[in-house]
Structure formats: C-alpha cells, structure tokens
Design a protein around this motif. Structure first.
Motif, PDB file in Angstrom:
ATOM      1  N   ARG A 296       0.841  -1.217   0.000  1.00 40.81           N
ATOM      2  CA  ARG A 296       0.000   0.000   0.000  1.00 40.81           C
ATOM      3  C   ARG A 296       0.863   1.249   0.000  1.00 40.81           C
ATOM      4  NH1 ARG A 296      -5.082  -0.452   0.382  1.00 40.81           N
ATOM      5  NH2 ARG A 296      -5.393   1.601   1.313  1.00 40.81           N
ATOM      6  N   LEU A 297       1.919   1.197  -0.803  1.00 38.74           N
ATOM      7  CA  LEU A 297       2.813   2.331  -0.951  1.00 38.74           C
ATOM      8  C   LEU A 297       2.561   3.032  -2.279  1.00 38.74           C
ATOM      9  CD1 LEU A 297       6.168   0.725   0.270  1.00 38.74           C
ATOM     10  CD2 LEU A 297       4.646   2.218   1.570  1.00 38.74           C
ATOM     11  N   MET A 298       2.876   4.297  -2.319  1.00 36.54           N
ATOM     12  CA  MET A 298       2.810   5.107  -3.530  1.00 36.54           C
ATOM     13  C   MET A 298       3.789   6.255  -3.341  1.00 36.54           C
ATOM     14  SD  MET A 298      -0.725   7.205  -2.878  1.00 36.54           S
ATOM     15  CE  MET A 298      -0.061   8.828  -3.262  1.00 36.54           C
ATOM     16  N   TYR A 299       3.885   7.131  -4.324  1.00 30.11           N
ATOM     17  CA  TYR A 299       4.783   8.276  -4.142  1.00 30.11           C
ATOM     18  C   TYR A 299       4.281   9.491  -4.913  1.00 30.11           C
ATOM     19  CZ  TYR A 299       6.706   5.835  -8.259  1.00 30.11           C
ATOM     20  OH  TYR A 299       6.862   5.159  -9.443  1.00 30.11           O
ATOM     21  N   PHE A 300       4.719  10.635  -4.417  1.00 30.72           N
ATOM     22  CA  PHE A 300       4.496  11.887  -5.128  1.00 30.72           C
ATOM     23  C   PHE A 300       5.848  12.400  -5.605  1.00 30.72           C
ATOM     24  CE2 PHE A 300       5.082  13.060  -0.662  1.00 30.72           C
ATOM     25  CZ  PHE A 300       5.972  14.124  -0.730  1.00 30.72           C
ATOM     26  N   PHE A 301       5.815  13.395  -6.495  1.00 29.32           N
ATOM     27  CA  PHE A 301       7.042  13.958  -7.043  1.00 29.32           C
ATOM     28  C   PHE A 301       7.276  15.375  -6.532  1.00 29.32           C
ATOM     29  CE2 PHE A 301       5.537  11.072 -10.451  1.00 29.32           C
ATOM     30  CZ  PHE A 301       6.674  10.280 -10.619  1.00 29.32           C
ATOM     31  N   THR A 302       8.531  15.716  -6.322  1.00 28.56           N
ATOM     32  CA  THR A 302       8.956  17.110  -6.247  1.00 28.56           C
ATOM     33  C   THR A 302       9.905  17.322  -7.411  1.00 28.56           C
ATOM     34  OG1 THR A 302      10.746  16.560  -4.690  1.00 28.56           O
ATOM     35  CG2 THR A 302       8.667  17.354  -3.756  1.00 28.56           C
ATOM     36  N   CYS A 303       9.761  18.470  -8.086  1.00 26.64           N
ATOM     37  CA  CYS A 303      10.505  18.701  -9.326  1.00 26.64           C
ATOM     38  C   CYS A 303      11.154  20.080  -9.332  1.00 26.64           C
ATOM     39  CB  CYS A 303       9.568  18.602 -10.532  1.00 26.64           C
ATOM     40  SG  CYS A 303       8.675  17.047 -10.664  1.00 26.64           S
ATOM     41  N   GLY A 304      12.324  20.144  -9.897  1.00 30.66           N
ATOM     42  CA  GLY A 304      13.029  21.412 -10.040  1.00 30.66           C
ATOM     43  C   GLY A 304      14.337  21.193 -10.772  1.00 30.66           C
ATOM     44  N   PRO A 305      15.092  22.276 -11.015  1.00 29.89           N
ATOM     45  CA  PRO A 305      16.368  22.141 -11.740  1.00 29.89           C
ATOM     46  C   PRO A 305      17.420  21.341 -10.973  1.00 29.89           C
ATOM     47  CG  PRO A 305      16.069  24.371 -10.884  1.00 29.89           C
ATOM     48  CD  PRO A 305      14.774  23.668 -10.695  1.00 29.89           C
ATOM     49  N   LEU A 370      -2.446  11.828  -3.915  1.00 32.25           N
ATOM     50  CA  LEU A 370      -2.654  10.728  -4.851  1.00 32.25           C
ATOM     51  C   LEU A 370      -1.350  10.379  -5.559  1.00 32.25           C
ATOM     52  CD1 LEU A 370      -6.058  11.841  -6.408  1.00 32.25           C
ATOM     53  CD2 LEU A 370      -5.667  10.293  -4.484  1.00 32.25           C
ATOM     54  N   ASP A 371      -1.278   9.153  -6.043  1.00 38.79           N
ATOM     55  CA  ASP A 371      -0.072   8.693  -6.721  1.00 38.79           C
ATOM     56  C   ASP A 371       0.267   9.592  -7.905  1.00 38.79           C
ATOM     57  OD1 ASP A 371       1.995   6.597  -7.361  1.00 38.79           O
ATOM     58  OD2 ASP A 371       0.818   6.531  -9.208  1.00 38.79           O
ATOM     59  N   GLY A 372       1.529  10.006  -7.967  1.00 34.87           N
ATOM     60  CA  GLY A 372       2.004  10.793  -9.100  1.00 34.87           C
ATOM     61  C   GLY A 372       1.727  12.278  -9.000  1.00 34.87           C
ATOM     62  N   ASP A 373       1.119  12.740  -7.902  1.00 37.40           N
ATOM     63  CA  ASP A 373       0.954  14.186  -7.731  1.00 37.40           C
ATOM     64  C   ASP A 373       2.318  14.867  -7.733  1.00 37.40           C
ATOM     65  OD1 ASP A 373      -1.786  14.093  -7.556  1.00 37.40           O
ATOM     66  OD2 ASP A 373      -1.902  14.349  -5.388  1.00 37.40           O
ATOM     67  N   ILE A 374       2.372  16.039  -8.362  1.00 38.93           N
ATOM     68  CA  ILE A 374       3.582  16.867  -8.332  1.00 38.93           C
ATOM     69  C   ILE A 374       3.297  18.006  -7.363  1.00 38.93           C
ATOM     70  CG2 ILE A 374       5.153  18.290  -9.694  1.00 38.93           C
ATOM     71  CD1 ILE A 374       4.197  16.640 -12.156  1.00 38.93           C
ATOM     72  N   ILE A 375       4.113  18.113  -6.314  1.00 38.47           N
ATOM     73  CA  ILE A 375       3.746  18.974  -5.188  1.00 38.47           C
ATOM     74  C   ILE A 375       4.874  19.940  -4.824  1.00 38.47           C
ATOM     75  CG2 ILE A 375       2.900  19.012  -2.803  1.00 38.47           C
ATOM     76  CD1 ILE A 375       1.986  16.149  -3.130  1.00 38.47           C
ATOM     77  N   HIS A 376       4.464  21.137  -4.476  1.00 34.58           N
ATOM     78  CA  HIS A 376       5.350  22.099  -3.817  1.00 34.58           C
ATOM     79  C   HIS A 376       4.677  22.472  -2.497  1.00 34.58           C
ATOM     80  CE1 HIS A 376       8.121  25.377  -3.095  1.00 34.58           C
ATOM     81  NE2 HIS A 376       7.087  26.195  -2.927  1.00 34.58           N
ATOM     82  N   PHE A 377       5.350  22.190  -1.389  1.00 36.55           N
ATOM     83  CA  PHE A 377       4.775  22.478  -0.069  1.00 36.55           C
ATOM     84  C   PHE A 377       5.197  23.865   0.403  1.00 36.55           C
ATOM     85  CE2 PHE A 377       4.929  17.784  -0.008  1.00 36.55           C
ATOM     86  CZ  PHE A 377       3.606  17.516   0.318  1.00 36.55           C
ATOM     87  N   LYS A 378       4.257  24.531   1.067  1.00 38.65           N
ATOM     88  CA  LYS A 378       4.569  25.792   1.721  1.00 38.65           C
ATOM     89  C   LYS A 378       4.427  25.598   3.237  1.00 38.65           C
ATOM     90  CE  LYS A 378       3.690  29.198  -1.873  1.00 38.65           C
ATOM     91  NZ  LYS A 378       3.005  30.470  -2.223  1.00 38.65           N
ATOM     92  N   ALA A 379       5.419  26.037   3.974  1.00 40.66           N
ATOM     93  CA  ALA A 379       5.413  25.878   5.428  1.00 40.66           C
ATOM     94  C   ALA A 379       5.932  27.143   6.081  1.00 40.66           C
ATOM     95  CB  ALA A 379       6.266  24.694   5.832  1.00 40.66           C
ATOM     96  N   GLY A 380       5.442  27.402   7.304  1.00 40.79           N
ATOM     97  CA  GLY A 380       5.920  28.557   8.054  1.00 40.79           C
ATOM     98  C   GLY A 380       7.275  28.262   8.685  1.00 40.79           C
TER      99      GLY A 380
END
Length: 386
Positions: A296-305, A370-380
């Motif tokens: 029951r594993l999956m992954y999301f992506f973070t992308c950049g240069p 969800l599987d394959g989401d491309i995400i950028h997180f914002k945090a304080g």
C-alpha cells in the motif's frame, strides 16, 4: 520519516529464493544446491520502475533524479516444523516477522540436480507447508497473549481496568480468528483498536503476500506448466484476491549476465524462436510494482532544476504527513500544498500552462495525496528554541 518498505522472500529451501533475489536486486547472495545455504538475511534495494520520472527529469532539465525504492530481504528457507525450531526455524521466522510484506516463492520446475527437501516437486504442498508454519508461529504468540491477558483481567475483576479489558477483547477476537478458525489475520474484519493490537504483535499472517512460481526457462517461455492451474486454484480457495506471478529464475539470471540491452534482446529472441512463441521478456518490473503496491505504498514527485525525486508514502496519506516525509518541520508548520497532476503537466507542457488552465491547485490539511501528484509544499518558519 518515509514508511518502511521491506518485502521478505519466503519459501522452502532450494526453490530459487537467493537466485531470484540476485536477479531482482543485482546482488550476489550465495545460491548453492543445499538446504540453508542462506543463514543471515541479505538485504538490497531495487528501483521501482516508472517512466514518469524520466519524463519529468527531461522537462525540468534536472541535475539528478531520485526514484522510489523497494527493499527486498532474502530470508533462509523454512521447513516443516519451523515454528518449533526445526531447521533454525525460530531465527528465520523472526526475520519474516520483521518485514512488511512477503514474496512467497514456490518451485514448479523439475531438476534432478537441485535437491528438494520434501523429496519431490509439489508446489501446492509446499505452499501449504509454509503457510501453516507461519500461521502456527502466530498461534504460539497469540496463545501466550490470550492466556496471560485473560488471567490478568480475571484478577482485576468486574470493576477492573477498562482499557485492559478492551485490549483483552481485541486479543480474544484475533485469537479466535487465527488460532481457532485457522485463518490469516490479514483476512479478518478489524476495527482500529484491533488493528493496533495486530500491528503491535507484528503478526506474520497480517502481512500482504504476493505469490511467485519459479518455472523452468522453457515453461516460462511457453507460459505452460502442469502446476500453475492447481496453484491458482489453491490461492483462490484459501486467499482470494492474492496475486500469482509465474517467472523463471533461470531465465532472469541468464538475462542479468548481459551488459547491453541489445544482448538481452537477442537472448530473448533466441529463446522465443526455440520455443516457437511470439516473444519472451523479463517479468521483474511487474514483480517489483506488485510488491510495492501490496505494501500500500505510492509516491508523489517534487521537481526542479536541482532534482526530480519520488517520495514514498502510504496510500491515503494527507498533505501535512506527506510534507513530513521531506522534513518534519514541513509537517509541523504546514501551510498548504500546491499540487498539479502529472498528466496535466505532460499534456500542457509547462507549469505556467497548467496554472493558466486553472489546474494548479492550492490544497489544505485534509487533502489526500494521490499517486504521481507533483507537489510544492509551503510551510511557516519553525519556532526558535529559547
């Protein structure tokens, strides 16, 4: 921290576990023709195949890419009586208890030069032996817990500790299912408290199972073997919904010896021609993906240069906990997750185009990743220690 993701390779001695492990992980675990060639568990990581990371790597012109991995552990062969210590069974069963899922490997190839501990090839019998040994080990643990907790609750009386009584009722239900009804813990209907108890015991029969059947090279090429239908019938009767994947250790190990894709292609073509079949190809990618999914594993992506990276999470993980896989501060100080779908990015060609199309979404704490989401997180900012 990322979730655990280890699958143990389990079966009788001399069914091809170490050979499979070596082919799957590019490892060099001992693989000899005698029982208990493997004593200490061997561990290796194997990359989870996914063309999407290559596409993103090119789109972002990244410096590197970091795929997801599945950890595989080669566990020594079990024999009948393992739950009582036969064949160093207690040590080997403790190794199985420590993994998160099981590749249950059985042998359906005939080879007089490869010893079978039961004297002859019968994969259905072998499946039953291993399954019963795993269940009996759980029975041993559950019986001890049921008896000790039952005595404790009896001493406490009617007005005793409510939490202890609830725990005992959970143990009693699990005991009745596994010990009395002789069923796997993973196939029961459990509430959240019962699941907590099962997890705390690390019950072997609670772990997901993928069945692998080791065929001769010829049978694998022809997709024919006298045992396959019987194995499938046994699984459907006893563990409906579990996956069976036929493969050939001989073929996969032969393929792993070639350095170039052209050499591998020529070998596959030669095997196909010899057996008069349209095509033959490796099944290892399917096995890896099936094992990863079974956990029951999956992954999301973070992308950049700098990099494109897969971040492994459990299915159903919410945005703050997914952020915490990258860094605990991101979870503790979560503000939002900016999410776009891989399919939208590839179809539209750039982040800017995704935003312009209104498909770049700002999501909050209750969002399930969800599987394959491309995400950028914002945090304080994290609070400074005084």
């Amino acid at each position: 921290m990322p979730p655990k993701k280890a699958v143990g390779i389990v079966g009788l001695p001399n069914v091809g576990k170490s050979s499979f492990f070596n082919a799957l992980c590019g490892a060099s675990a001992p693989s000899e023709n005698f029982p208990f060639c493997t004593i200490d568990p061997e561990e290796a990581r194997v990359e989870v195949p996914d063309d999407r990371i290559d596409v993103l790597y090119k789109m972002y012109q990244s410096s590197k890419k970091v795929p997801a991995y599945l950890t595989c552990i080669d566990i020594a062969g079990l024999v009948k009586g393992a739950h009582e210590g036969q064949g160093l069974g207690n040590a080997f069963l403790s190794h199985i208890r420590a993994v998160d899922g099981i590749f249950h490997l059985t042998r359906a190839f005939e080879d007089a030069d490869v010893i079978h501990v039961e004297g002859n090839v019968d994969p259905v019998r072998d499946l039953q032996i291993i399954h019963e040994e795993l269940r009996l080990k759980d029975c041993e643990l559950l019986t001890k817990q049921y008896e000790s907790k039952g005595k404790e609750v009896s001493r406490l009386g009617i007005n005793g500790d409510k939490a202890k009584k609830e725990e005992f009722e959970c143990i009693k239900k699990i005991y009745q299912w596994v010990v009395e009804q002789k069923k796997d813990a993973r196939e029961g209907d459990w509430n959240s408290k019962e699941i907590e108890v099962i997890n705390s015991f690390q019950l072997i029969t609670a772990k997901p199972v993928v069945y692998l059947c080791n065929l001769s090279e010829r049978d694998f090429a022809r997709k024919k073997n006298k045992w396959l239908a019987k194995i499938k019938a046994w699984i459907d009767e006893n563990h409906p919904g579990d996956v069976l994947i036929p493969y050939s250790g001989t073929f996969e190990n032969a393929l792993s010896q070639f350095e170039t894709e052209q050499e591998k292609k020529e070998y596959c073509e030669k095997l196909a021609a010899a057996n008069e079949v349209p095509a033959v190809s490796s099944i290892l990618h399917k096995i890896i993906l099936t094992g990863y999914s079974a956990l029951r594993l999956m992954y999301f992506f973070t992308c950049g240069p700098m990099e494109v990276r897969c971040w492994t999470i459990r299915q159903g993980t919410k945005a703050p906990q997914a952020a915490g896989v990258i860094h605990t501060d991101f979870e503790n100080n979560f503000i939002m997750a900016e999410i776009m779908k891989y399919t939208d990015l590839v179809e539209l060609g750039s982040e800017a185009a995704v935003k312009a199309a209104g498909k770049y979404h700002m999501k909050g704490r209750d969002t399930i990743i969800l599987d394959g989401d491309i995400i950028h997180f914002k945090a304080g900012q994290a609070a400074k220690k005084k």
